[in-house]
Design a protein around this motif. Structure first.
Motif, PDB file in Angstrom:
ATOM      1  N   LEU A 131      55.320  20.252  15.852  1.00  0.00           N
ATOM      2  CA  LEU A 131      54.059  20.822  15.371  1.00  0.00           C
ATOM      3  C   LEU A 131      53.117  21.045  16.549  1.00  0.00           C
ATOM      4  O   LEU A 131      53.063  20.236  17.479  1.00  0.00           O
ATOM      5  CB  LEU A 131      53.387  19.888  14.362  1.00  0.00           C
ATOM      6  N   VAL A 132      52.385  22.133  16.488  1.00  0.00           N
ATOM      7  CA  VAL A 132      51.416  22.478  17.528  1.00  0.00           C
ATOM      8  C   VAL A 132      50.035  22.640  16.887  1.00  0.00           C
ATOM      9  O   VAL A 132      49.883  23.372  15.916  1.00  0.00           O
ATOM     10  CB  VAL A 132      51.793  23.800  18.224  1.00  0.00           C
ATOM     11  N   ILE A 133      49.042  21.950  17.448  1.00  0.00           N
ATOM     12  CA  ILE A 133      47.652  22.242  17.087  1.00  0.00           C
ATOM     13  C   ILE A 133      47.167  23.315  18.051  1.00  0.00           C
ATOM     14  O   ILE A 133      46.981  23.067  19.241  1.00  0.00           O
ATOM     15  CB  ILE A 133      46.757  21.006  17.187  1.00  0.00           C
ATOM     16  N   SER A 134      46.990  24.502  17.555  1.00  0.00           N
ATOM     17  CA  SER A 134      46.575  25.632  18.371  1.00  0.00           C
ATOM     18  C   SER A 134      45.099  25.924  18.090  1.00  0.00           C
ATOM     19  O   SER A 134      44.310  25.005  17.848  1.00  0.00           O
ATOM     20  CB  SER A 134      47.461  26.840  18.059  1.00  0.00           C
ATOM     21  N   SER A 135      44.727  27.169  18.123  1.00  0.00           N
ATOM     22  CA  SER A 135      43.337  27.551  17.894  1.00  0.00           C
ATOM     23  C   SER A 135      43.293  28.893  17.181  1.00  0.00           C
ATOM     24  O   SER A 135      44.081  29.796  17.486  1.00  0.00           O
ATOM     25  CB  SER A 135      42.597  27.664  19.233  1.00  0.00           C
ATOM     26  N   MET A 136      42.377  29.018  16.254  1.00  0.00           N
ATOM     27  CA  MET A 136      42.161  30.311  15.631  1.00  0.00           C
ATOM     28  C   MET A 136      41.759  31.320  16.701  1.00  0.00           C
ATOM     29  O   MET A 136      40.911  31.038  17.553  1.00  0.00           O
ATOM     30  CB  MET A 136      41.089  30.209  14.557  1.00  0.00           C
ATOM     31  N   GLY A 137      42.388  32.484  16.699  1.00  0.00           N
ATOM     32  CA  GLY A 137      42.107  33.500  17.702  1.00  0.00           C
ATOM     33  C   GLY A 137      42.986  33.421  18.929  1.00  0.00           C
ATOM     34  O   GLY A 137      42.848  34.248  19.839  1.00  0.00           O
ATOM     35  N   ALA A 138      43.918  32.449  18.982  1.00  0.00           N
ATOM     36  CA  ALA A 138      44.834  32.356  20.120  1.00  0.00           C
ATOM     37  C   ALA A 138      45.629  33.647  20.253  1.00  0.00           C
ATOM     38  O   ALA A 138      46.167  34.163  19.278  1.00  0.00           O
ATOM     39  CB  ALA A 138      45.780  31.175  19.933  1.00  0.00           C
ATOM     40  N   ASN A 139      45.694  34.181  21.482  1.00  0.00           N
ATOM     41  CA  ASN A 139      46.317  35.493  21.681  1.00  0.00           C
ATOM     42  C   ASN A 139      46.718  35.643  23.138  1.00  0.00           C
ATOM     43  O   ASN A 139      45.861  35.745  24.021  1.00  0.00           O
ATOM     44  CB  ASN A 139      45.336  36.597  21.284  1.00  0.00           C
ATOM     45  N   ALA A 140      48.013  35.646  23.388  1.00  0.00           N
ATOM     46  CA  ALA A 140      48.511  35.771  24.758  1.00  0.00           C
ATOM     47  C   ALA A 140      48.157  37.105  25.385  1.00  0.00           C
ATOM     48  O   ALA A 140      48.177  37.241  26.615  1.00  0.00           O
ATOM     49  CB  ALA A 140      50.029  35.576  24.773  1.00  0.00           C
ATOM     50  N   ASP A 141      47.829  38.107  24.577  1.00  0.00           N
ATOM     51  CA  ASP A 141      47.526  39.447  25.089  1.00  0.00           C
ATOM     52  C   ASP A 141      46.041  39.689  25.300  1.00  0.00           C
ATOM     53  O   ASP A 141      45.621  40.825  25.525  1.00  0.00           O
ATOM     54  CB  ASP A 141      48.079  40.504  24.122  1.00  0.00           C
ATOM     55  N   LEU A 142      45.253  38.632  25.236  1.00  0.00           N
ATOM     56  CA  LEU A 142      43.804  38.770  25.407  1.00  0.00           C
ATOM     57  C   LEU A 142      43.494  38.874  26.908  1.00  0.00           C
ATOM     58  O   LEU A 142      43.119  37.906  27.553  1.00  0.00           O
ATOM     59  CB  LEU A 142      43.086  37.570  24.792  1.00  0.00           C
ATOM     60  N   THR A 143      43.675  40.055  27.457  1.00  0.00           N
ATOM     61  CA  THR A 143      43.501  40.243  28.903  1.00  0.00           C
ATOM     62  C   THR A 143      42.050  40.377  29.316  1.00  0.00           C
ATOM     63  O   THR A 143      41.658  39.957  30.402  1.00  0.00           O
ATOM     64  CB  THR A 143      44.274  41.486  29.379  1.00  0.00           C
ATOM     65  N   PHE A 193      36.542  30.627  27.835  1.00  0.00           N
ATOM     66  CA  PHE A 193      37.057  30.508  26.471  1.00  0.00           C
ATOM     67  C   PHE A 193      38.136  31.556  26.220  1.00  0.00           C
ATOM     68  O   PHE A 193      39.129  31.276  25.530  1.00  0.00           O
ATOM     69  CB  PHE A 193      35.920  30.671  25.462  1.00  0.00           C
ATOM     70  N   ALA A 194      37.973  32.727  26.799  1.00  0.00           N
ATOM     71  CA  ALA A 194      39.019  33.745  26.675  1.00  0.00           C
ATOM     72  C   ALA A 194      40.314  33.270  27.337  1.00  0.00           C
ATOM     73  O   ALA A 194      41.416  33.483  26.808  1.00  0.00           O
ATOM     74  CB  ALA A 194      38.556  35.055  27.303  1.00  0.00           C
ATOM     75  N   THR A 195      40.192  32.614  28.475  1.00  0.00           N
ATOM     76  CA  THR A 195      41.377  32.049  29.137  1.00  0.00           C
ATOM     77  C   THR A 195      42.038  31.005  28.250  1.00  0.00           C
ATOM     78  O   THR A 195      43.265  30.927  28.152  1.00  0.00           O
ATOM     79  CB  THR A 195      40.987  31.426  30.486  1.00  0.00           C
ATOM     80  N   TYR A 196      41.218  30.195  27.585  1.00  0.00           N
ATOM     81  CA  TYR A 196      41.729  29.186  26.659  1.00  0.00           C
ATOM     82  C   TYR A 196      42.524  29.834  25.525  1.00  0.00           C
ATOM     83  O   TYR A 196      43.647  29.407  25.214  1.00  0.00           O
ATOM     84  CB  TYR A 196      40.556  28.383  26.108  1.00  0.00           C
ATOM     85  N   LEU A 197      41.954  30.860  24.903  1.00  0.00           N
ATOM     86  CA  LEU A 197      42.650  31.534  23.802  1.00  0.00           C
ATOM     87  C   LEU A 197      43.941  32.187  24.280  1.00  0.00           C
ATOM     88  O   LEU A 197      44.952  32.181  23.581  1.00  0.00           O
ATOM     89  CB  LEU A 197      41.740  32.570  23.157  1.00  0.00           C
ATOM     90  N   ARG A 198      43.903  32.744  25.485  1.00  0.00           N
ATOM     91  CA  ARG A 198      45.108  33.357  26.042  1.00  0.00           C
ATOM     92  C   ARG A 198      46.175  32.293  26.336  1.00  0.00           C
ATOM     93  O   ARG A 198      47.366  32.492  26.055  1.00  0.00           O
ATOM     94  CB  ARG A 198      44.754  34.129  27.312  1.00  0.00           C
ATOM     95  N   ALA A 199      45.746  31.149  26.886  1.00  0.00           N
ATOM     96  CA  ALA A 199      46.689  30.073  27.186  1.00  0.00           C
ATOM     97  C   ALA A 199      47.302  29.514  25.909  1.00  0.00           C
ATOM     98  O   ALA A 199      48.522  29.270  25.840  1.00  0.00           O
ATOM     99  CB  ALA A 199      45.984  28.971  27.970  1.00  0.00           C
ATOM    100  N   LYS A 200      46.473  29.312  24.891  1.00  0.00           N
ATOM    101  CA  LYS A 200      46.990  28.821  23.619  1.00  0.00           C
ATOM    102  C   LYS A 200      47.968  29.815  22.997  1.00  0.00           C
ATOM    103  O   LYS A 200      49.017  29.433  22.455  1.00  0.00           O
ATOM    104  CB  LYS A 200      45.833  28.566  22.649  1.00  0.00           C
TER     105      LYS A 200
END
Length: 224
Positions: free
Chosen positions: A109-121, A131-138
């Motif tokens: 199981l992974v606790i991620s984040s709403m809005g997590a997106n690897a393509d958020l460049t 925070f954008a880096t965080y969402l991209r990392a997640k």
């Protein structure tokens, strides 16, 4: 049942450890510093010192030997810079997944984040770049976990976390919209997901709601 939790000193992790230990499960939490051990012991969990930013796959896998499930609950936390979003929120999650595979632990199981997106460049207008880096990392970590057929994974993406008492009532779905959710209720949902292997292969968002947690999990399975 034995569960190993990465980020065992985190606020959700400690709540999860208390719930699991309280019903008689064996629980171990990975922590970075020996000084964090007392909180885990108070929660009924076994502390294991293991820094996921420096550990090898073999070292982490040793802590996972004999476990029935693994939960990634680690995070760089507020105030950390972009570098630690990469080393903890992305790389440590991938390392923990590697170690689970190596140790033969399927349920993950992974606790991620709403809005997590690897393509958020590029951060949207008004979003803090860190925070954008965080969402991209997640998002990248979620993608790496979901690409592993050897893991029976579930990714949970809570809304904005609060410290109020849990209500036991939530909204759990592939998409929920944005709203708050208590850390108590996140921990309780994680227990329910651990107990329901049919939630494997799902990425779910979680916010506060009106549905009792057992019913919310059933609704996900039936598409209600």
């Amino acid at each position: 049942m034995r569960t190993v939790i990465a980020g065992g000193h985190g606020q959700i992790a400690l709540r999860l450890e208390r719930l699991l230990a309280g019903r008689g499960d064996e629980v171990a939490g990975l922590i970075r510093r020996p000084g964090q051990a007392s909180d885990l012991l108070s929660a009924g969990a076994e502390p294991a010192v293991c820094d996921l930013e420096t550990a090898s796959v073999d070292e982490v896998a040793r802590h996972l030997q004999g476990a029935d499930a693994a939960v990634f609950a680690a995070g760089a936390g507020p105030g950390s810079g972009s570098g630690r979003k990469e080393t903890v929120d992305r790389a440590a999650a991938v390392l923990f997944a590697d170690a689970a595979e190596h140790a033969g632990v399927r349920r993950f199981l992974v606790i991620s984040s709403m809005g997590a997106n690897a393509d958020l460049t590029e951060p949207p207008a008004g979003m803090d770049p860190v925070f954008a880096t965080y969402l991209r990392a997640k998002g990248a970590a979620d993608d790496a976990v979901r690409a592993r057929p050897a893991l029976d994974w579930t990714v949970l993406r809570p809304g904005r976390l609060t410290d109020g008492p849990g209500t036991g009532r939530v909204r759990l779905a592939p998409e929920t919209g944005r709203a708050d959710i208590t850390r108590d209720d996140v921990a309780a949902v994680l227990v329910a997901l651990l107990d329901e292997p049919r939630t494997t292969g799902r990425t779910l968002e979680l916010i506060g709601g009106d549905t009792p947690i057992p019913d919310a999990v059933t609704d996900v399975l039936t598409g209600a």
